[in-house]
Every structure is written in C-alpha cells, then in structure tokens.
Motif scaffolding. Structure first.
Motif: not given
Length: 57
Positions: A13, A17, A20, A36-41, A43-44
C-alpha cells in the motif's frame, strides 16, 4: 492476521502511494493510476485477511 502478511500488505500500500504521488508530481497519469491500483489491491488483501481472522475467532 499473520504479522508477516499484514506487513507485506502495508508495504504494498505504501509503495502504491509513493507511485501515485510520484506520478502526480511528474504528470505521469499511468504511474499515478498504477499506484492507486496497487493501494486498492493491498487494501482488498488486508480486508480479506481480517475477515479470515474474524471467522477463526
């Protein structure tokens, strides 16, 4: 949650950031979106691990 997995997800995450922020700073939309995609992954994955931990208790 296993401490190692949590640390790994937090690290991913943070890496996202940084990517990004760097993308924004240099005007690279692709890098910004990848961050942003790496952060979302991350978080998931973290949410999934928390759900697993909750089910174990």
């Amino acid at each position: 949650m296993a401490t190692g997995k949590k640390a790994k997800n937090v690290g991913k995450g943070m890496k996202g950031k940084v990517k990004e922020t760097t993308g924004k700073a240099v005007g690279n939309e692709s890098m910004e979106m990848k961050g942003k995609a790496e952060q979302a992954a991350a978080d998931a994955k973290q949410a999934g691990q928390k759900a697993k931990d909750t089910m174990k208790h």
